[in-house]
Design a protein around this motif. Structure first.
Motif, PDB file in Angstrom:
ATOM      1  N   VAL A  41       0.820  -1.213   0.000  1.00 27.20           N
ATOM      2  CA  VAL A  41       0.000   0.000   0.000  1.00 27.20           C
ATOM      3  C   VAL A  41       0.857   1.268   0.000  1.00 27.20           C
ATOM      4  O   VAL A  41       0.338   2.368  -0.193  1.00 27.20           O
ATOM      5  CB  VAL A  41      -0.963   0.032   1.211  1.00 27.20           C
ATOM      6  CG1 VAL A  41      -1.962  -1.088   1.142  1.00 27.20           C
ATOM      7  CG2 VAL A  41      -0.206  -0.021   2.528  1.00 27.20           C
ATOM      8  N   SER A  42       2.165   1.112   0.225  1.00 30.70           N
ATOM      9  CA  SER A  42       3.062   2.277   0.262  1.00 30.70           C
ATOM     10  C   SER A  42       3.703   2.570  -1.099  1.00 30.70           C
ATOM     11  O   SER A  42       4.417   3.566  -1.236  1.00 30.70           O
ATOM     12  CB  SER A  42       4.178   2.052   1.296  1.00 30.70           C
ATOM     13  OG  SER A  42       3.635   1.712   2.544  1.00 30.70           O
ATOM     14  N   ASN A 293      -2.854 -10.095  -7.831  1.00 35.52           N
ATOM     15  CA  ASN A 293      -4.077  -9.351  -7.528  1.00 35.52           C
ATOM     16  C   ASN A 293      -3.961  -8.543  -6.242  1.00 35.52           C
ATOM     17  O   ASN A 293      -4.543  -7.467  -6.122  1.00 35.52           O
ATOM     18  CB  ASN A 293      -5.262 -10.323  -7.436  1.00 35.52           C
ATOM     19  CG  ASN A 293      -5.756 -10.760  -8.801  1.00 35.52           C
ATOM     20  OD1 ASN A 293      -6.485 -10.031  -9.460  1.00 35.52           O
ATOM     21  ND2 ASN A 293      -5.335 -11.923  -9.250  1.00 35.52           N
ATOM     22  N   VAL A 294      -3.193  -9.066  -5.274  1.00 32.24           N
ATOM     23  CA  VAL A 294      -2.975  -8.349  -4.012  1.00 32.24           C
ATOM     24  C   VAL A 294      -2.214  -7.048  -4.260  1.00 32.24           C
ATOM     25  O   VAL A 294      -2.400  -6.064  -3.536  1.00 32.24           O
ATOM     26  CB  VAL A 294      -2.205  -9.255  -3.016  1.00 32.24           C
ATOM     27  CG1 VAL A 294      -1.622  -8.461  -1.867  1.00 32.24           C
ATOM     28  CG2 VAL A 294      -3.146 -10.320  -2.462  1.00 32.24           C
ATOM     29  N   VAL A 295      -1.363  -7.013  -5.272  1.00 30.00           N
ATOM     30  CA  VAL A 295      -0.620  -5.792  -5.617  1.00 30.00           C
ATOM     31  C   VAL A 295      -1.507  -4.826  -6.419  1.00 30.00           C
ATOM     32  O   VAL A 295      -1.485  -3.612  -6.185  1.00 30.00           O
ATOM     33  CB  VAL A 295       0.660  -6.138  -6.413  1.00 30.00           C
ATOM     34  CG1 VAL A 295       1.336  -4.881  -6.938  1.00 30.00           C
ATOM     35  CG2 VAL A 295       1.630  -6.917  -5.524  1.00 30.00           C
ATOM     36  N   ILE A 296      -2.295  -5.347  -7.348  1.00 33.45           N
ATOM     37  CA  ILE A 296      -3.117  -4.511  -8.228  1.00 33.45           C
ATOM     38  C   ILE A 296      -4.190  -3.744  -7.452  1.00 33.45           C
ATOM     39  O   ILE A 296      -4.411  -2.547  -7.683  1.00 33.45           O
ATOM     40  CB  ILE A 296      -3.797  -5.373  -9.329  1.00 33.45           C
ATOM     41  CG1 ILE A 296      -2.772  -5.867 -10.344  1.00 33.45           C
ATOM     42  CG2 ILE A 296      -4.909  -4.600 -10.032  1.00 33.45           C
ATOM     43  CD1 ILE A 296      -2.193  -4.789 -11.228  1.00 33.45           C
ATOM     44  N   LEU A 297      -4.859  -4.422  -6.516  1.00 32.24           N
ATOM     45  CA  LEU A 297      -6.010  -3.809  -5.830  1.00 32.24           C
ATOM     46  C   LEU A 297      -5.648  -2.492  -5.119  1.00 32.24           C
ATOM     47  O   LEU A 297      -6.296  -1.464  -5.371  1.00 32.24           O
ATOM     48  CB  LEU A 297      -6.650  -4.811  -4.864  1.00 32.24           C
ATOM     49  CG  LEU A 297      -7.930  -4.338  -4.161  1.00 32.24           C
ATOM     50  CD1 LEU A 297      -9.011  -3.969  -5.170  1.00 32.24           C
ATOM     51  CD2 LEU A 297      -8.452  -5.407  -3.195  1.00 32.24           C
ATOM     52  N   PRO A 298      -4.611  -2.457  -4.241  1.00 36.47           N
ATOM     53  CA  PRO A 298      -4.299  -1.169  -3.598  1.00 36.47           C
ATOM     54  C   PRO A 298      -3.787  -0.110  -4.563  1.00 36.47           C
ATOM     55  O   PRO A 298      -4.017   1.086  -4.357  1.00 36.47           O
ATOM     56  CB  PRO A 298      -3.229  -1.529  -2.548  1.00 36.47           C
ATOM     57  CG  PRO A 298      -2.688  -2.850  -2.944  1.00 36.47           C
ATOM     58  CD  PRO A 298      -3.795  -3.550  -3.674  1.00 36.47           C
ATOM     59  N   MET A 356     -16.350 -11.599  -7.940  1.00 35.83           N
ATOM     60  CA  MET A 356     -17.017 -10.472  -7.266  1.00 35.83           C
ATOM     61  C   MET A 356     -16.261  -9.168  -7.539  1.00 35.83           C
ATOM     62  O   MET A 356     -16.866  -8.127  -7.817  1.00 35.83           O
ATOM     63  CB  MET A 356     -17.092 -10.735  -5.751  1.00 35.83           C
ATOM     64  CG  MET A 356     -18.056 -11.838  -5.350  1.00 35.83           C
ATOM     65  SD  MET A 356     -17.874 -12.321  -3.600  1.00 35.83           S
ATOM     66  CE  MET A 356     -18.549 -10.873  -2.775  1.00 35.83           C
ATOM     67  N   ARG A 357     -14.926  -9.236  -7.466  1.00 39.10           N
ATOM     68  CA  ARG A 357     -14.133  -8.023  -7.712  1.00 39.10           C
ATOM     69  C   ARG A 357     -14.208  -7.556  -9.159  1.00 39.10           C
ATOM     70  O   ARG A 357     -14.033  -6.374  -9.438  1.00 39.10           O
ATOM     71  CB  ARG A 357     -12.669  -8.282  -7.325  1.00 39.10           C
ATOM     72  CG  ARG A 357     -12.430  -8.293  -5.824  1.00 39.10           C
ATOM     73  CD  ARG A 357     -10.983  -8.557  -5.480  1.00 39.10           C
ATOM     74  NE  ARG A 357     -10.765  -8.500  -4.039  1.00 39.10           N
ATOM     75  CZ  ARG A 357      -9.764  -9.087  -3.408  1.00 39.10           C
ATOM     76  NH1 ARG A 357      -8.876  -9.795  -4.093  1.00 39.10           N
ATOM     77  NH2 ARG A 357      -9.645  -8.991  -2.102  1.00 39.10           N
ATOM     78  N   GLN A 483     -11.090  -4.796 -13.921  1.00 34.88           N
ATOM     79  CA  GLN A 483     -12.155  -5.805 -14.014  1.00 34.88           C
ATOM     80  C   GLN A 483     -11.676  -7.029 -14.803  1.00 34.88           C
ATOM     81  O   GLN A 483     -11.939  -8.177 -14.416  1.00 34.88           O
ATOM     82  CB  GLN A 483     -13.386  -5.204 -14.695  1.00 34.88           C
ATOM     83  CG  GLN A 483     -14.138  -4.180 -13.851  1.00 34.88           C
ATOM     84  CD  GLN A 483     -15.278  -3.530 -14.624  1.00 34.88           C
ATOM     85  OE1 GLN A 483     -15.279  -3.504 -15.865  1.00 34.88           O
ATOM     86  NE2 GLN A 483     -16.255  -2.991 -13.901  1.00 34.88           N
ATOM     87  N   GLU A 484     -10.984  -6.774 -15.909  1.00 28.85           N
ATOM     88  CA  GLU A 484     -10.499  -7.891 -16.754  1.00 28.85           C
ATOM     89  C   GLU A 484      -9.460  -8.741 -16.039  1.00 28.85           C
ATOM     90  O   GLU A 484      -9.481  -9.971 -16.143  1.00 28.85           O
ATOM     91  CB  GLU A 484      -9.922  -7.333 -18.057  1.00 28.85           C
ATOM     92  CG  GLU A 484     -10.975  -6.780 -18.994  1.00 28.85           C
ATOM     93  CD  GLU A 484     -10.370  -6.094 -20.210  1.00 28.85           C
ATOM     94  OE1 GLU A 484     -11.120  -5.827 -21.159  1.00 28.85           O
ATOM     95  OE2 GLU A 484      -9.148  -5.824 -20.220  1.00 28.85           O
ATOM     96  N   ILE A 485      -8.545  -8.087 -15.294  1.00 34.93           N
ATOM     97  CA  ILE A 485      -7.522  -8.824 -14.541  1.00 34.93           C
ATOM     98  C   ILE A 485      -8.193  -9.744 -13.523  1.00 34.93           C
ATOM     99  O   ILE A 485      -7.848 -10.924 -13.386  1.00 34.93           O
ATOM    100  CB  ILE A 485      -6.552  -7.859 -13.819  1.00 34.93           C
ATOM    101  CG1 ILE A 485      -5.750  -7.017 -14.810  1.00 34.93           C
ATOM    102  CG2 ILE A 485      -5.625  -8.630 -12.872  1.00 34.93           C
ATOM    103  CD1 ILE A 485      -4.666  -7.741 -15.547  1.00 34.93           C
ATOM    104  N   PHE A 486      -9.184  -9.205 -12.790  1.00 38.01           N
ATOM    105  CA  PHE A 486      -9.881 -10.005 -11.776  1.00 38.01           C
ATOM    106  C   PHE A 486     -10.655 -11.161 -12.417  1.00 38.01           C
ATOM    107  O   PHE A 486     -10.622 -12.286 -11.927  1.00 38.01           O
ATOM    108  CB  PHE A 486     -10.842  -9.124 -10.965  1.00 38.01           C
ATOM    109  CG  PHE A 486     -10.153  -8.148 -10.038  1.00 38.01           C
ATOM    110  CD1 PHE A 486      -8.951  -8.472  -9.421  1.00 38.01           C
ATOM    111  CD2 PHE A 486     -10.714  -6.905  -9.774  1.00 38.01           C
ATOM    112  CE1 PHE A 486      -8.318  -7.576  -8.570  1.00 38.01           C
ATOM    113  CE2 PHE A 486     -10.088  -6.000  -8.913  1.00 38.01           C
ATOM    114  CZ  PHE A 486      -8.891  -6.341  -8.313  1.00 38.01           C
TER     115      PHE A 486
END
Length: 520
Positions: A41-42, A293-298, A356-357, A483-486
């Protein structure tokens, strides 16, 4: 990791010594696992401060992961040469030193170099913390020891984004590294006080220097190719082609050498076992997709949804809640339930979360975005323990360190590759969507013209109005790309299910604690 005789020479710890030992070893593990997620997140703050793009900033994560992956297979050899306690102490103290250097880094290049060094020295921390912890408890309480250890590794991913976000917003990003210094020094002092008399026997064993060199060369070249590909326009660049050739040729030589070496750094003969290769591959790909995905979301939340680092951390934090509650249940019931069923359930839940994401929009509120993260803890609880049990099932005790090292090398490397692939695809798809959306903004578009006129009527100049529309277009483009990545990631998790069922069901006598002991 050491000879059996060395491990039975010391009786288990008792009373307050065992409690203090558990806390000290867990603190070192916590510090290490925290550092895999605290920077996520940083990234926008680090990238902005050091003058690079947030996607280039992902090198802060991938450099740590790649170096960590390369050093994990060395743990067994170093343990035999140095001893478990001395190696663990050296790893903790060097981790403290490199954390301090990361905080002092004046440029992105220096930060990436120090993060790679930090990842390399951290290699022995997790496997040795498990080994020392198991030696502190009687065999009958091995399950309790591993349950307490696993809770540490599950709490850290919750604390990482929250702590990283708060520190970034309220102090400054270097402190996400500085906080390791007091924790590491306290853990080192307590570990030395309790375990210095419990050192394992050492012996001189040959090191596969050629194999290690080839491993560093092909993994490093592959990661450089993935990280710099977007920046240099992929295979239109001679530099990227050179990295690709080095990676392929290096990997080919690595395979040939390791298959013929008497003391290989990586025991490739393990791939003859169907349970090993199928479960290790499912774990690696699943972890790579998850970590990407954990990196993309934040990144998406902070760059295009207006979230602060603290708010993005709060979104990511609930991931460990269900995992902490359910992991002990999974461990206790694993001898009764086919672990392939548990792994299948995990992949289905991961697919549901990502689906869902894939329906998130720029209007989605905080609570809705947090719901899949909360459910993700269920998927995590059923992911690692069953897959590790399948991976290590039927492997002789003498080969467990090699099997554990190889499977974790695959998992950590896949995490770094997943990060690079996800961020590259995210930017590429966004650029394509931006171009498609921009085509519709012209003098022939009634909606575009009326929007432009409306903005100018509010007092904006023509240039300001065009800039505002361009920013909206960019936001929409990245939303579509996200959306496409998820959605694609959800599909990949479903595709992994048949891979798990290629494995045979492990014998019910296999201990979950034994499997967990080799998990890292």
């Amino acid at each position: 990791m050491s000879s059996p005789s060395a491990q039975v020479a010391h009786p288990p710890l008792t009373g307050s010594a065992r409690v203090l030992g558990t806390l000290a070893l867990s603190a070192a593990t916590f510090m290490n696992v925290l550092d895999t997620s605290i920077a996520n997140v940083s990234l926008p703050a680090i990238a902005g401060d050091l003058g690079v793009s947030p996607v280039q900033g992902t090198w802060v994560i991938t450099s740590f992961a790649v170096a960590n992956a390369i050093s994990v297979p060395l743990t067994g050899w170093l343990t035999q040469r140095i001893g478990q306690v001395r190696l663990f102490m050296a790893s903790v103290l060097l981790f403290v030193l490199t954390s301090w250097l990361c905080g002092l880094a004046p440029s992105m290049g220096m930060l990436i170099a120090f993060r790679a060094l930090q990842g390399f020295v951290a290699g022995p921390l997790i496997p040795l913390s498990q080994t020392l912890l198991l030696s502190s408890y009687p065999p009958a309480k091995a399950g309790l020891a591993m349950a307490m250890w696993s809770i540490t590794t599950l709490v850290a991913p919750i604390m990482g984004p929250l702590l990283g976000g708060w520190i970034t917003d309220n102090v400054s990003w270097p402190w996400i590294f500085y906080i390791n210094v007091p924790v590491g020094l306290l853990a080192a002092a307590a570990t030395w006080a309790l375990y210095r008399e419990r050192e394992t026997m050492t012996r001189k064993v040959p090191i596969d220097a050629v194999g290690l060199s080839l491993l560093v060369i092909w993994v490093g070249a592959l990661q450089l190719m993935l990280d710099k590909g977007k920046e240099l326009d992929w295979f239109h660049s001679g530099q990227i082609i050179a990295f690709a050739v080095v990676a392929v040729v290096g990997f080919a030589f690595f395979l040939i050498w390791e298959l013929t070496e008497e003391h290989p750094i990586v025991d490739l003969s393990l791939f003859k076992r169907r349970n090993f290769w199928s479960a290790a591959l499912a774990t690696a790909v699943g972890y790579g997709v998850f970590f990407g995905n954990v990196v993309i979301l934040p990144l998406w939340l902070q760059q295009f949804m207006g979230y602060t680092a603290t708010q993005a951390g709060m979104i990511m934090a609930p991931v460990g809640l269900f995992a902490i509650v359910l992991s002990p249940i999974v461990g206790l019931t694993l001898h009764k339930v086919d672990p392939r069923r548990y792994a299948t359930f995990s992949f289905l839940v991961f697919a549901l979360i990502l689906w869902m994401r894939s329906h998130f929009t720029t209007q989605t509120d905080f609570g809705t975005i947090m719901i899949p993260t909360l459910i993700q803890g269920v998927a995590m609880a059923f992911f690692f323990i069953p897959l590790v049990t399948i991976t290590l099932s039927g492997i002789e005790p003498s080969r467990l360190p090699a099997a554990s090292g190889l499977s974790n090398f695959m998992r950590i490397t896949a995490g770094a590759i997943g990060t690079s692939v996800a961020t590259t695809m995210w930017e590429d798809r966004a650029a394509m969507h931006h171009a498609n959306l921009a085509e519709n903004i012209n003098h022939g578009s009634q909606v575009a013209m009326s929007t432009l006129e409306g903005l100018q009527a509010r007092g904006m100049s023509h240039e300001q109005a065009l800039s505002y529309i361009n920013n909206l277009t960019t936001q929409q483009a990245y939303m579509l790309s996200t959306q496409e990545i998820f959605y694609g990631s959800a599909f990949l998790f479903l595709m992994l299910i048949p891979l798990v069922w290629l494995a045979k069901r492990p014998k019910s006598g296999a201990s979950a604690a034994d499997a967990a002991a080799g998990a890292h």
